[in-house]
Design a protein around this motif. Sequence first.
Motif, short mmCIF file in Angstrom:
data_model
loop_
_atom_site.label_atom_id
_atom_site.label_comp_id
_atom_site.label_asym_id
_atom_site.label_seq_id
_atom_site.Cartn_x
_atom_site.Cartn_y
_atom_site.Cartn_z
N SER A 182 0.00 -22.06 -5.50
CA SER A 182 -1.05 -21.66 -6.44
C SER A 182 -1.09 -22.59 -7.64
O SER A 182 -2.18 -22.97 -8.12
CB SER A 182 -0.81 -20.22 -6.90
N LEU A 183 0.07 -22.97 -8.13
CA LEU A 183 0.12 -23.89 -9.27
C LEU A 183 -0.43 -25.26 -8.90
O LEU A 183 -1.14 -25.90 -9.69
CB LEU A 183 1.57 -24.02 -9.77
N SER A 184 -0.12 -25.70 -7.69
CA SER A 184 -0.64 -26.99 -7.23
C SER A 184 -2.16 -26.96 -7.12
O SER A 184 -2.85 -27.90 -7.52
CB SER A 184 -0.03 -27.35 -5.87
N GLU A 185 -2.67 -25.85 -6.59
CA GLU A 185 -4.13 -25.70 -6.47
C GLU A 185 -4.78 -25.62 -7.85
O GLU A 185 -5.95 -26.00 -8.01
CB GLU A 185 -4.46 -24.44 -5.67
N ALA A 186 -4.03 -25.14 -8.84
CA ALA A 186 -4.57 -25.03 -10.19
C ALA A 186 -4.52 -26.35 -10.95
O ALA A 186 -4.95 -26.42 -12.10
CB ALA A 186 -3.80 -23.96 -10.96
N GLU A 216 6.06 -31.89 -10.03
CA GLU A 216 7.22 -31.74 -10.92
C GLU A 216 7.05 -30.58 -11.89
O GLU A 216 7.96 -29.76 -12.08
CB GLU A 216 7.46 -33.04 -11.69
N SER A 217 5.86 -30.48 -12.48
CA SER A 217 5.59 -29.40 -13.43
C SER A 217 5.56 -28.04 -12.73
O SER A 217 6.09 -27.05 -13.24
CB SER A 217 4.27 -29.63 -14.15
N ALA A 218 4.93 -28.02 -11.54
CA ALA A 218 4.85 -26.77 -10.79
C ALA A 218 6.23 -26.30 -10.35
O ALA A 218 6.57 -25.12 -10.47
CB ALA A 218 3.95 -26.96 -9.57
N ALA A 219 7.04 -27.24 -9.85
CA ALA A 219 8.37 -26.89 -9.38
C ALA A 219 9.24 -26.39 -10.54
O ALA A 219 10.04 -25.45 -10.37
CB ALA A 219 9.03 -28.09 -8.71
N LYS A 220 9.09 -27.00 -11.71
CA LYS A 220 9.87 -26.56 -12.87
C LYS A 220 9.48 -25.14 -13.27
O LYS A 220 10.36 -24.31 -13.58
CB LYS A 220 9.61 -27.51 -14.05
N ARG A 221 8.20 -24.84 -13.23
CA ARG A 221 7.74 -23.51 -13.60
C ARG A 221 8.23 -22.47 -12.59
O ARG A 221 8.64 -21.36 -12.97
CB ARG A 221 6.21 -23.49 -13.68
#
Length: 202
Positions: free
Chosen positions: A175-179, A184-189
């Motif tokens: 979902s973060l990637s689609e957003a 790196e940022s998505a994985a950290k979150r």
Amino acid sequence: MRKPTILCAIEGMFDAWSLSLMGFWVACVGGDRIIDAQAAYFAGQNVTELAFITDGDTAGYDAAVATIRNCESLGIVVNIVPLGAGMDDPDALRRAGRGEEMVQMIERRMNSGEYLARLATSYASEDPPNIRGLRRISAAASQLTPVSMRKWVDYRGSLSVPVHNETTALRMLASLSEAGFDFESAAKRVMEQTGYEFTMQG
């Protein structure tokens, strides 16, 4: 000596002796938790349920979760008897003529499913939430016996316990990637929110 009571596991020889004098079947564990080898021994002795007596502090919480994971995965239903902060141990209670208090605590023992749910609620309410603790609880809960699993599910729902598994972590990452988040940022979150770590290999 085996007695017609639930097996009570506790750290400390004097405490174990005191519980035995109170009439309980007792196992003295060498450390602050039941390790996997001890759990295997208990299972080999046809132990199907036990009460684990532990301190009601951070070290005690970690020991309880580890004990639950090691025993329940082998079919041993674990009940937790948490001693209150600053509370006297069983040996001190017996010597003070207050052994009945310990007997009552053991009688009111808490099934591991309920214990994990209540501990998870406490971890989730910390600021920031104790993600490491929640992840350890989730891992332990996946090993519960059917009896304890039912308690876990019931209390998890009533206490609104946030539970993350790999599927929900992957869904969040997607979902973060689609957003528009980079990996790196998505994985950290995702790591901050669920405790699951994802890496990308080239």
